[in-house]
Every structure is written in C-alpha cells, then in structure tokens.
Design an enzyme around this catalytic site. Structure first.
Site, short mmCIF file in Angstrom:
data_model
loop_
_atom_site.label_atom_id
_atom_site.label_comp_id
_atom_site.label_asym_id
_atom_site.label_seq_id
_atom_site.Cartn_x
_atom_site.Cartn_y
_atom_site.Cartn_z
CD GLU A 209 -2.86 1.17 2.31
OE1 GLU A 209 -4.04 1.62 2.11
OE2 GLU A 209 -2.49 0.79 3.39
CB ALA B 267 0.76 -1.98 11.58
CD GLU C 182 -4.58 -1.98 5.88
OE1 GLU C 182 -5.31 -1.22 4.91
OE2 GLU C 182 -3.95 -1.32 6.40
CG HIS D 135 -5.69 1.07 12.82
ND1 HIS D 135 -6.08 2.32 12.70
CD2 HIS D 135 -5.23 0.72 11.65
CE1 HIS D 135 -6.14 2.80 11.45
NE2 HIS D 135 -5.29 1.94 10.88
CD GLU D 136 -2.77 -2.17 11.01
OE1 GLU D 136 -3.30 -2.21 9.47
OE2 GLU D 136 -2.19 -0.83 11.21
CG HIS E 142 -7.72 -1.45 7.90
ND1 HIS E 142 -8.61 -0.59 7.40
CD2 HIS E 142 -6.42 -0.97 8.61
CE1 HIS E 142 -7.80 0.55 7.46
NE2 HIS E 142 -6.82 0.53 8.24
CD GLU F 239 -5.72 3.77 6.97
OE1 GLU F 239 -5.80 3.37 7.97
OE2 GLU F 239 -5.04 3.03 5.97
#
Length: 902
Positions: free
Chosen positions: A165, A302, A304, A337-338, A341, A360
């Site tokens: 990404e 990090a 995802e 967070h990851e 996703h 995000e």
C-alpha cells in the site's frame, strides 16, 4: 495502515504526515505533472497465478505470472502497472487457442506502466497471460524488499518482505495495481528450506524444489477476490505463538527467533478482537487464519494485509519485564486498527484513493472501541480526545490544511493523504457521526454496507446511504459539510437569564489558527450540538442540528447559579468560545472535578488554541491551568503537559524561559508528591502512565528533588543493583540527559547498544536529543545516521534533538540541510520525509526562518512533502506572531506570580 508519530512528551501515537495535492500551488522548481490516466478496462484479471523465487544473498528475485484474464473488447495491447521490474518474455493464449508471443514491452517509467504489444488483436473472451520477469529486493521499505536482522548468534541476515500500500505491488509483479481491479491470487514461493514462508492464505503444499535440493516450493491456498495492495508474502526466520479465537480462526503471532513469548500479549488482544468485530459487524471473518508478524525494517506502524498483518517490532512485541504501559496500549490499539481493516478495507475496499480517509478514519475510530472492550481500565476514549481529536483540530485550523476527501490522481499524491486529517479528523467525525446516529442504528447501517459491498468496492457516499437508511437522519447532507470542505467552525456562545429560563445565543464561523475568519465567503457546517448543565454534567439535556450561522436556544427552568456547557463528552468537531462570565462559571467544576475529565481537557485545549490564534490572551489560559492543581486524570495531565510543552518551546526564544519552567514545576509538584516514585498496591495502567508523565515533566524542567532521585536511580540501574521499571525509564533517561554531561551520553549509548529489545532502543533514541551541550548535540545527530539506528528510527532521533531546546532546533535544521541528499534518498517520497521536516522546523518562531525553510525546499524539492513544508512555514509565522503579541504579558504574569501577596 498504522502511522507512527513520536514526540518527546506524548505517547507514541499513530499517523503519517504528508504534503501537497495536485491543486496546491506548486513550488517553482516542480515540473507540471502530466494528467494522470487510470488503466484501460479492455483487459482485466480474474486470477493471478504467481510464483516468486527470491535470492536472499544477491537481493534479486525471479517471477512467473500466469494470469487468467478477460478481454472485454478486441485489442492488440495490454497495459499494466510495473515498476523496477524487467520482463523477459510475455505471451497470451486465448482459451482453447494458440499462444501469441508479445513482440514489444514499452515501459512508461514515470507512470509506472508497461504496454505489452501483440502482433495480432486479442479477441474478446477468456485467456491466459504469461509473463516471466526479474526484479530486485530493494532496501527502500516498499514493494518486495529486504529487511536486515541478526540471528541469536549475532550473524546478520536478510528477510524478504512486502509493503504494497498504496501503489507498490507493481514492484513485485506486473499487475493491475488499482484498488477496484480485484482478483483471486494463487501464490507459490520458492525458498531456502530452513526458512519460513508466509502469505495471505494457509499453506496447502510444501515440497522439494526439483532443480535445487536446498530449496522448497511452498504453495498457498487461493485467496478471496481482493485488491493488489493487500497481497503480502514474507520469507525469513521466525518463531510463533498460536491460539484459536472463539469463532474458530487460527491466530498466530510471529516474532524474531527466541522471542516467541513477546508475542503473547498481541495474541491475546487479537483472539479477543476477532470475535468482537464479528459480533459488531455481524459478519464473520472470511479467512481460515490470520498471522501477525513483526518486521525489523518497517516504515509505517503496521499494514493490514489480508490474513498476514505486518508490524514494526515495537507495535507488536511486548516483554512482560521490559515493556512499559504505553507500549502495551500502543500494541493493543494497532492490533485493533489492523484487524478492523480485515472487514472495513479488505472485505469492502475503497473504489479509489480519494476515499482512503474512510478506510483509515474508520479504523482509527473503531480501534478505540475495540480497546475499550478489551481493556476498560485504559479509559481509552478520554485518551482519544488528546491523541486524535485535538491533534486534528490543530492541523485543520491551518490555511494549508485540506478537506478529508481529496481527489487523488497520480499515485505519488496518495502518500500525501496518509496524514492526521485522513486518520485523526476522519476518526473524529466518525465518532461525532456515531454519537449523532446512536450505536444501534450505526451498527445496522454498517452491517448493510458490508453485506451489500463485500468482495467489491465502495465510495464514501455508499456508506452514507446505508447509514441514512438505518437511521432516517440526513447523514449525507450533514457529513459532506465535514468531509468536502476543510476546516471546522468555532461556536461562539453567550447567555442571558430570562426569568426561570436560560436563553443561549449561538453562532458559528470558520476557525483559523491566525484568528477569526475574515474572508468574504464564510463556510458553514451542519453541526450536531448537544448541551448539558451542572444538574447532570454527563448527560446531554438538549440536542439540536445547527444548520445556520446563528441560532437561539432556550433551556427551560434553569436557575441562575447553574452553568450551561456545550459539547459534553467533547464529541463535536469544533472549538467553543464562551463569554467570560460563562467561562468563569466552569472554574469551580474544574477544581472540584464535577466536570467530566474529557470536558475539563476540552475546555483547556480550546482556550489554549484561542490564545495561539490571538483571540484571547495567553494569561487567561495560564490562569485556567492553575485551576488543575487537584487534577487526578492521566489524559487531562497529558494534554496540559503537551500544551505547556508548546508554550515552553515558544518561550525558549525569549530570555525568561526559566520562568515558565518554574510555572511547570509549581503546577506538577503536588501531583508528583502524591504519586511518588514507586507504584503502590492497587494501582493500574493509568497510574503508571501518569507517574511517567509527571516525573519526566518535573525532571526536564529541572525540579531539584526529582533530578537528584533520577540520578540516584539511574546509577543503580546502570550498575545493575536495582533495574528501573520499564515505566520509569523514559522519565529517568530524559532527566539525566537533560542535565547531564558526556559521560551520561556515553552510558546511554552503551545501554542502547546492549538493549535486546527494539522498544528499549527506541526509548533511548527518542530522549537522546535532550542533551544540552552543543558538541554532544552534534554527536547525537551523527549517531542518528549511523548503523546503530534503524532507518525508520533516524527521524525520531533528529526530531528529539529539534524538540528539546533552542540550540537543538538550530543544530537539527542545519544537520538536515547538510545531510539532505542522504536523508531524501533514504526516505524517497515516503511519509517519513514529511515527518522529518515537520519535527525539525515546526518549532521556529522568527519570520525569517519561514523564508529560509521555504527557499531551502524550493532549491531542494521534496514533492512528497510539499504541503508539509507549507504547513511548517505557516506554523513558524503563527509562532512568531504569538510571541510578538503575548511575550511581554506572559513575562509580567510569571514575575508577579513570584511576588508574595501583601
């Protein structure tokens, strides 16, 4: 994606800094970009069969692609994305037909595309595209790259890892590298037989490689339909810990060799988090397994990747003995967070990078919901206000901010929007939206959205539609005022008692960091406003949607001695300016803590930014700060500490810098005495964070007793008599360095070399800049670029120098200029270059420095940091204006505090 930002007196918090968009004024030296064109749609992939064979010694790789494609209209060429890859042969075979060899490969390097030409037209229908190619395992932390690590015996080796990404899958294999061109993937890796190979899916076959018996061929299961930027593979040496989530998903955390136990905390968080999201979204996790892996050289926090989430070591590994409370909290947030996703981003993906903010912003909001579920004792939503909400307000008040939604054309513009607006403002407006809709309808709308668009792509409007249907509220109309225009309003409030009732007069106008908005066209927002009173500070008594520049509201039967406050919970994304009588009525509520912590924090933070904007005097804020003397809450202190840090940095340009240190000592001493140095039975996570914060603040400001005790404990730590607890290390290291000589620096560098954990190395790197003597500052800067510091961490060492003192700031800026080529080459266009610039120059406060910074970047262009440079110049001018306006008054105020009352 998880950003990482580091400042000396705050926790490690997410985010990526950024720069210019296509429509911002270009610096003169920049060539105009050609208009960007997305890939043609006449040929698209259905399945990628990909086999890669990396060479971990020569840092190259060989690849074979066999893609099942669909030709939608006859054409004699295929256009794909491709960068830093050499194609050896390419051919196309229609199903059941003859193979046709490509006769030409035309690389458009600037557009990162290749055109394969065929001697005759490819007919409509299905076929197979075959490409043999070679590439390099680069050291730029993007694409398919190499990451350096040491084996337990100390031998230096390299792993091969990926970071795709936003637009770097094309560096690993030729592909249609756009988020909306989804396909399935069958991946095979040919690797040394003593190495671990991982990819998005589970291994289905592992057999000897016929041509070389030291290699094995590892084949992975077919992925679901997915975007290229989420594909991942890792080849290296790792240990792991494993568990099952309650819904049957295999979870593994991969760690460096010999450190499996450091994966246990993240494993526990991940196994709790997967069922939480499954339940919240009412959609199961779609893959059989998920791996979380720590990568030594990693630019972001990090990434995802579906089923194989990659992390910096410090965002994943926790050592029960050597990790501090803030590290555990950071790991919990990043994991949350990851994993969010995996649904929001991976199962449903944004149609184009313009909608990145949704991906995000959403994950940056829900990570807090998830951590609050796993660790209620963290009081994490109060921390959200300090970590994300106020940070976004500060950036968004600048003239050089940008709207949440930015039209992205050329991929080089994508990096620029991984910033606090996409993440933190995005998360803040989603929090406001969730509050406006209510949890039940919000979840109902989310479930509809995920089911309707699963394995497909969606835009911001698609989510608004689903939430509007679920709630019956005008979501699209309300939200577009927050996402499509930059900035936010300041809400001006006055009141009048009318008999038994309280009449409020409320108006909105755009808030600017330079003072009230004075343009012709003043934008307005649709503002959800809630109001509470001192009868019940935690509950909103009235909710209205403010659609006009001014409204009047009457609160029935409220006696004159009661206060009225807007925005309870500090959820609405706006600043508030109260009349002075209203403001005075809150002070007792700050002192006796009847106002909620998050509202005490919000009031103080609003006042601080109003003073920076010149709308009130800084003295007003100092007076309010003094009311916080009984404050028990960690996050409130953390925000106070940040703002005092900004003020202290500003006043380092005056000759009364010592007076503000005294003010800080006076404010922090009572809480410091109350907490003491050692944790007491029954204390928790927040007490540990608060103790570290307060002792660090007192030590840095030169509080004598704190300095002496820090020196004593440091000596015992170094001699091995009494090892410092992890939570005390940062404040002690900071204190002894700030007031230390070359022998202290030598000792710290020795501790750094001996540290086995990346967390401890980073902890030391972030405080080294506190050293005061000019020649020692220079040593720290040189150390930043040495092999002792991982490339992604150089930035925080230089930033630490710049943020510590006036001398440090000058030295760091000179160092960045002198070493510009090396630094720019190292972080080419990535977000770390923006971070470096921001940390180095943001604290200057003289007009001529803004000119100097601007002209340096005109002759040394950094396109990926264009907007960051503009924001920094704006901040320097704002600092200079603030200093001119308030310095004398602040000086007088600090002096008269010392005069004993008659």
């Amino acid at each position: 994606y998880y950003m990482v930002s580091v400042s000396l007196n705050t926790l490690i918090i997410r985010y990526r800094t950024f720069s210019a968009t296509a429509n911002s004024p270009h610096l003169v030296t920049m060539p105009e970009r050609r208009p960007f064109v997305r890939l043609p749609t006449d040929v698209y992939p259905v399945n990628y069969g990909l086999c890669l064979k990396p060479d971990l010694i020569d840092f190259t790789f060989e690849g074979k692609l066999e893609a099942a494609v669909e030709v939608t209209q006859g054409t004699n060429q295929i256009v794909m994305n491709c960068a830093d890859i050499d194609i050896i042969t390419a051919s196309f075979a229609p199903d059941g037909g003859e193979e046709i060899n490509a006769t030409g490969f035309n690389y458009q390097n600037e557009d990162e595309k290749v055109t394969l030409s065929f001697p005759s037209a490819l007919q409509k229908g299905s076929g197979t595209l075959k490409i043999d190619f070679v590439g390099e395992l680069n050291d730029k932390m993007k694409g398919f790259y190499r990451s350096k690590y040491a084996t337990p015996s100390g031998e230096i080796r390299h792993a091969a890892v990926t970071q795709f990404e936003a637009t770097d899958a094309r560096r690993a294999f030729p592909c249609w590298d756009e988020p909306a061109i989804k396909a399935t993937f069958d991946i095979t890796l040919i690797i040394p037989k003593d190495r671990v190979a991982l990819s998005n899916m589970n291994v289905i076959d592992r057999k000897p490689y016929p041509e070389d018996d030291s290699l094995v061929e590892v084949k992975f299961a077919t992925t679901p339909i997915m975007s290229t930027y989420l594909v991942a593979f890792v080849i290296g040496e790792y240990d792991f810990v494993e568990s099952q989530s309650s819904d049957g998903v295999t979870v593994r955390v991969y760690t460096p060799l010999g450190k499996a136990e450091q994966g246990k905390f993240a494993l526990e968080v991940a196994t709790k988090t997967l069922p939480f999201y499954k339940d919240y979204f009412n959609v199961p996790y779609p893959l059989p397994k998920i791996d979380l892996i720590a990568i030594a050289d990693f630019a972001a926090g990090a990434m995802e990747n579906w089923g194989l989430v990659t992390y910096r070591e410090t965002a994943l590994l926790i050592d029960p003995r050597n990790s501090c409370a803030s590290s555990r909290q950071w790991v919990a947030l990043v994991v949350g967070h990851e994993l969010a996703h995996q649904w929001f981003g991976n199962l449903v993906t944004m149609e184009w990078w313009t909608h990145l903010w949704l991906n995000e912003g959403f994950a940056s909001w829900i990570e807090y919901l998830c951590v609050d579920h796993c660790f209620p004792e963290y009081d994490i939503w109060t921390q959200f206000v300090s970590a994300d909400y106020t940070r976004a307000l500060d950036l968004d008040a600048l003239d050089n901010s940008h709207p949440i939604e930015v039209n992205v054309g050329h991929p080089s513009e994508v990096d620029e929007i991984f910033d606090a607006i996409s993440y933190s403002k995005g998360a803040s407006v989603i929090r406001m939206l969730h509050n406006y809709i209510g949890d039940e309808d919000f979840r109902k709308g989310m479930n509809t959205y995920l089911l309707k668009f699963q394995h497909k792509n969606a835009s911001t409007e698609d989510l608004w539609d689903c939430l509007e249907q679920a709630s019956g509220k005008p979501i699209a109309a309300v939200m577009s005022s927050w996402t499509k225009q930059m900035g936010f309003p300041i809400i001006v409030v006055d009141q009048e008692q009318q008999g038994d009732d309280r009449a409020l007069k409320i108006s909105q106008k755009k808030f600017c960091a330079s003072g009230p908005h004075s343009g012709e066209e003043c934008p307005t927002w649709m503002v959800p406003i809630s109001i509470c009173t001192s009868e019940d500070p935690s509950c909103s008594k009235m909710n209205v949607l403010m659609e006009h520049p001014e409204i009047n509201i009457t609160i029935p039967s409220l006696s004159p001695n009661k206060w009225v406050k807007l925005n309870p919970g500090t959820v609405g994304f706006y600043r508030i300016q109260y009349s002075s009588a209203m403001l005075d009525s809150f002070l007792p509520g700050i002192r006796d803590l009847t106002l909620l912590p998050v509202d005490r924090l919000g009031l103080q933070n609003d006042l601080f930014s109003l003073s920076r904007a010149g709308m009130i005097s800084t003295i007003e804020v100092l007076k309010v700060m003094e009311a916080f003397v009984n404050e028990p809450n960690y996050t409130v202190w953390s925000d106070l500490s940040c703002n005092l840090g900004v003020l202290s940095s500003l006043l380092s340009h005056t000759d009364f810098h010592d007076d503000i240190q005294e003010f800080i000592i006076d404010l922090f001493t009572p809480i410091g005495l109350k907490l003491g140095w050692d944790s007491k039975p029954g204390e928790g996570h927040l007490d540990a964070l608060l103790r570290g914060l307060v002792l660090g603040k007192l030590g840095k400001a030169g509080h004598k007793a704190t300095l002496e005790e820090a020196r004593r404990r440091f000596k015992e730590h170094v001699e091995g008599k009494q090892i410092l607890s992890a939570d005390l290390r940062s404040p002690v290291y900071l204190t002894v360095l700030k007031h230390g000589d070359s022998s202290v620096l030598d000792t710290m560098l020795k501790l750094h070399k001996q540290a086995d954990m990346q967390e401890e190395k980073n902890r030391i790197e972030r405080v080294l800049g506190a050293i005061s003597a000019p020649e020692l500052i220079q040593r720290v800067l040189n150390f930043a670029l040495s092999d002792e510091v991982r490339p992604q961490d150089t930035v925080s060492v230089i930033g630490g120098v710049a943020g510590s003192s006036k001398q440090g700031r000058k030295a760091a800026w000179k160092f960045v200029k002198d070493n510009w080529e090396e630094l720019h080459n190292r972080y080419q266009g990535g977000f770390l270059i923006s971070r470096l610039i921001k940390l180095t120059v943001d604290g200057f406060a003289i007009d001529k420095m803004a000119t100097e910074v601007k002209s340096f970047f005109e002759s040394h262009p950094a396109p990926a940091a264009e907007r960051t440079v503009q924001q920094c110049c704006e901040n320097i001018l704002l600092n200079a204006a603030w200093l001119k306006r308030d310095a004398d008054d602040i000086h007088q105020y600090l002096l008269q505090r010392k005069v004993p009352p008659v």
